[in-house]
Design an enzyme around this catalytic site. Structure first.
Site, mmCIF file in Angstrom:
data_model
loop_
_atom_site.group_PDB
_atom_site.id
_atom_site.type_symbol
_atom_site.label_atom_id
_atom_site.label_comp_id
_atom_site.label_asym_id
_atom_site.label_seq_id
_atom_site.Cartn_x
_atom_site.Cartn_y
_atom_site.Cartn_z
ATOM 1 N N SER A 32 -8.290 -10.300 21.316
ATOM 2 C CA SER A 32 -8.103 -9.477 20.127
ATOM 3 C C SER A 32 -9.296 -8.547 19.933
ATOM 4 O O SER A 32 -9.143 -7.375 19.577
ATOM 5 C CB SER A 32 -7.937 -10.362 18.877
ATOM 6 O OG SER A 32 -6.650 -10.923 18.826
ATOM 7 N N ASN A 48 3.331 -19.935 22.296
ATOM 8 C CA ASN A 48 2.608 -18.981 23.117
ATOM 9 C C ASN A 48 1.458 -19.629 23.898
ATOM 10 O O ASN A 48 1.310 -19.429 25.104
ATOM 11 C CB ASN A 48 2.058 -17.882 22.197
ATOM 12 C CG ASN A 48 1.606 -16.671 22.948
ATOM 13 O OD1 ASN A 48 2.382 -16.097 23.707
ATOM 14 N ND2 ASN A 48 0.369 -16.271 22.769
ATOM 15 N N LYS A 94 -16.124 -19.742 16.245
ATOM 16 C CA LYS A 94 -15.369 -19.346 17.428
ATOM 17 C C LYS A 94 -15.650 -17.893 17.779
ATOM 18 O O LYS A 94 -15.918 -17.558 18.938
ATOM 19 C CB LYS A 94 -13.872 -19.561 17.176
ATOM 20 C CG LYS A 94 -12.980 -19.238 18.357
ATOM 21 C CD LYS A 94 -11.514 -19.290 17.986
ATOM 22 C CE LYS A 94 -11.074 -20.631 17.476
ATOM 23 N NZ LYS A 94 -9.614 -20.679 17.219
ATOM 24 N N LYS A 153 -9.142 -15.836 8.029
ATOM 25 C CA LYS A 153 -7.818 -16.384 8.348
ATOM 26 C C LYS A 153 -6.903 -16.078 7.172
ATOM 27 O O LYS A 153 -7.361 -15.848 6.047
ATOM 28 C CB LYS A 153 -7.889 -17.895 8.578
ATOM 29 C CG LYS A 153 -6.784 -18.412 9.484
ATOM 30 C CD LYS A 153 -7.025 -18.074 10.951
ATOM 31 C CE LYS A 153 -5.916 -18.618 11.836
ATOM 32 N NZ LYS A 153 -6.222 -18.410 13.272
ATOM 33 N N LYS A 211 -12.373 -11.285 11.188
ATOM 34 C CA LYS A 211 -11.348 -11.314 12.238
ATOM 35 C C LYS A 211 -10.735 -12.697 12.279
ATOM 36 O O LYS A 211 -11.446 -13.700 12.325
ATOM 37 C CB LYS A 211 -11.991 -11.022 13.607
ATOM 38 C CG LYS A 211 -10.978 -10.916 14.734
ATOM 39 C CD LYS A 211 -10.401 -9.518 14.799
ATOM 40 C CE LYS A 211 -9.221 -9.429 15.757
ATOM 41 N NZ LYS A 211 -7.957 -9.922 15.187
ATOM 42 N N GLN A 218 -13.133 -20.206 12.470
ATOM 43 C CA GLN A 218 -13.112 -18.894 13.109
ATOM 44 C C GLN A 218 -14.495 -18.247 13.136
ATOM 45 O O GLN A 218 -14.813 -17.491 14.060
ATOM 46 C CB GLN A 218 -12.137 -17.977 12.360
ATOM 47 C CG GLN A 218 -11.625 -16.814 13.181
ATOM 48 C CD GLN A 218 -10.588 -17.229 14.205
ATOM 49 O OE1 GLN A 218 -9.677 -17.995 13.913
ATOM 50 N NE2 GLN A 218 -10.714 -16.724 15.416
ATOM 51 N N GLY A 255 -2.156 -12.391 15.019
ATOM 52 C CA GLY A 255 -1.085 -13.367 14.912
ATOM 53 C C GLY A 255 -1.607 -14.792 14.986
ATOM 54 O O GLY A 255 -2.747 -15.044 15.365
ATOM 55 N N ASP A 256 -0.775 -15.719 14.623
ATOM 56 C CA ASP A 256 -1.041 -17.154 14.743
ATOM 57 C C ASP A 256 0.329 -17.824 14.736
ATOM 58 O O ASP A 256 1.337 -17.164 15.047
ATOM 59 C CB ASP A 256 -1.942 -17.633 13.590
ATOM 60 C CG ASP A 256 -2.518 -19.030 13.820
ATOM 61 O OD1 ASP A 256 -3.410 -19.162 14.669
ATOM 62 O OD2 ASP A 256 -2.060 -19.985 13.164
#
Length: 450
Positions: free
Chosen positions: A381, A244, A117, A129, A93, A114, A168-169
């Site tokens: 997410s 964002n 995290k 990623k 993810k 990630q 998204g990023d």
């Protein structure tokens, strides 16, 4: 400066040898490995299992060509990436980033971060990623659609709802996710939760747009309450960025009683001593997709300065870097400290340099690292994945409550780990260790072949 532990030094030397010329990835690995020194003192058996050797090497790294046709009929070629770093605790993810700065080093650094995290959220998600050096800025909707369709034509074979779920990023919002999802559905003839950040009409989650910024403030609020017996109420806040994360961090901080006085974009920053008027920023950035300097046209009492770095010279109680990696260096940290900052929490991925972090720690400034403080986006997410699996949607309030609980839990996981391993209040160490131990345990039980 080397490691005290010879095993960790050897691991880092191997990473350097295998990844030459990749400074972002090497920086991220060094920071995490430094946190493992007290862990190995208490649990030396971790060296024998080779878990740390394995966790710094991605399970899979895919690089591919993305060919697309621009509006003038000319063929353009970009490079696409997906790193699937670790799946010990769940499907891969992690977001997709579209920006000219994207390269293998940036993607690997983001994927590595990630892993920890996602572990901290408590949800069953591995780390990944991806992205491309494609720049959506200045492109038409048609060009972006054709790029996204070409990108997904390769990526689809590597992802799936139980394998890898991108999100998204930077450069990838609702528009891009829509084009990517449409192409995946067209190719596979299936409607599944293979992407998060989707529109509400086709499987998206309420509160996903706000999640990273809101989560950053929930984390900062808990950090101030526990470590300073304080709150965001009445505090002056500087936020870098105006995307964002920054927009919704500004909204939530203001709701919590803070006054946000500065925001920025890649060209420069605005300073509004009366408090940022978020409605104006949203109109510029979300509706018109304009530049932050347009704010002073609507709010003449505000000022605009070319260049981004000066934003950290504005006096504030709380700084929330929400733009990009390594945007806040040692000199910036000196300015913030001299002006009395009491807390810094990272909304972007690795926005503070190691020198800046060290200065904050030395000065007694509370510091919330990205892998903990900005985990709200991936947490929500994960909640979107849950809703997709159930074919059901929660209300905004339900998602927001779950997000708040997750962010509070992340803070306490990091804080408790910092205490257990001998450096109370060092949330960099705490977040790294708490995230690592869960993944390490899963890797141990799944065997070396994994």
């Amino acid at each position: 400066m080397g490691f005290k532990n010879s095993y960790l030094q050897g691991v880092y030397d191997t990473v350097q040898r295998r990844n030459p010329g990749e400074p972002e990835f090497l920086q991220a690995v060094r920071e995490v490995l430094e946190s493992f020194e007290p862990v190995l003192e208490k649990r030396p058996q971790l060296a024998d299992t080779g878990i740390i050797d394995r966790i710094v090497e991605p399970e899979r790294f895919v690089t591919f060509r993305v060919s697309w046709v621009d509006d003038s009929g000319k063929v353009q070629v970009n490079r696409g990436y997906r790193v699937q770093f670790n799946s010990a605790i769940g499907p891969y993810k992690g977001g997709l980033r579209l920006h000219p700065s994207v390269n293998s080093s940036v993607i690997k650094f983001l994927g590595f971060e990630q892993v920890f995290k996602n572990s901290l959220t408590g949800l069953p998600m591995g780390g990944a990623k991806g992205g491309s050096d494609f720049d959506p800025k200045g492109k038409s909707d048609g060009e972006i659609m054709r790029f996204c369709q070409s990108f997904m034509t390769e990526l689809y074979r590597h992802i799936g709802p139980d394998t890898d779920v991108p999100a998204g990023d930077i450069g990838v919002g609702a528009r891009e996710i829509g084009y990517l999802f449409g192409q995946y559905k067209r190719i596979t003839n299936s409607f599944v939760g293979v992407l998060t950040g989707k529109g509400l009409t086709y499987g998206g989650s309420l509160a996903r747009t706000e999640a990273t910024g809101f989560g950053l403030c929930y984390f900062t609020k808990e950090m101030l309450a526990v470590m300073k017996q304080d709150s965001l109420a009445g505090k002056t806040v500087v936020i870098s960025g105006s995307g964002n994360v920054a927009i919704y961090a500004c909204q939530k901080a203001t709701e919590m009683g803070a006054k946000v006085v500065a925001m920025s974009d890649s060209n420069g920053y605005i300073h509004d001593p009366d408090g940022i008027q978020l409605k104006v920023v949203k109109e510029i950035k979300e509706v018109r997709r304009g530049r932050i300097k347009e704010y002073v046209d609507a709010v003449p009492t505000a000022s605009y300065t070319e260049g981004c770095r000066g934003i950290w010279g504005i006096p504030c109680d709380v700084a929330l870097p929400c733009a990009t990696q390594n945007e806040l260096d040692g000199a910036d940290a000196d300015k913030l400290i001299a002006n009395g900052v009491i807390a810094v929490a990272e909304g972007a991925n690795m926005p503070s340099t190691p020198e800046a972090i060290a200065k904050f720690r030395q000065a007694g400034v509370l510091f919330g690292p990205a892998k903990a403080a900005n985990a709200g986006g991936v947490a929500t997410s994960g909640l979107e994945m849950c809703q997709n699996s159930m074919r059901y949607s929660w209300t905004f309030a339900e998602v927001d409550e779950k997000l708040r609980d997750i962010m509070v839990g992340i803070f306490h996981s990091a804080y408790n780990a910092s205490q257990e391993f001998g450096d109370a209040g060092n949330l960099v160490l705490g977040a790294n260790v708490a995230g690592f131990l869960k993944v390490a345990d899963a890797m141990k039980w799944q065997g070396v072949a994994y």
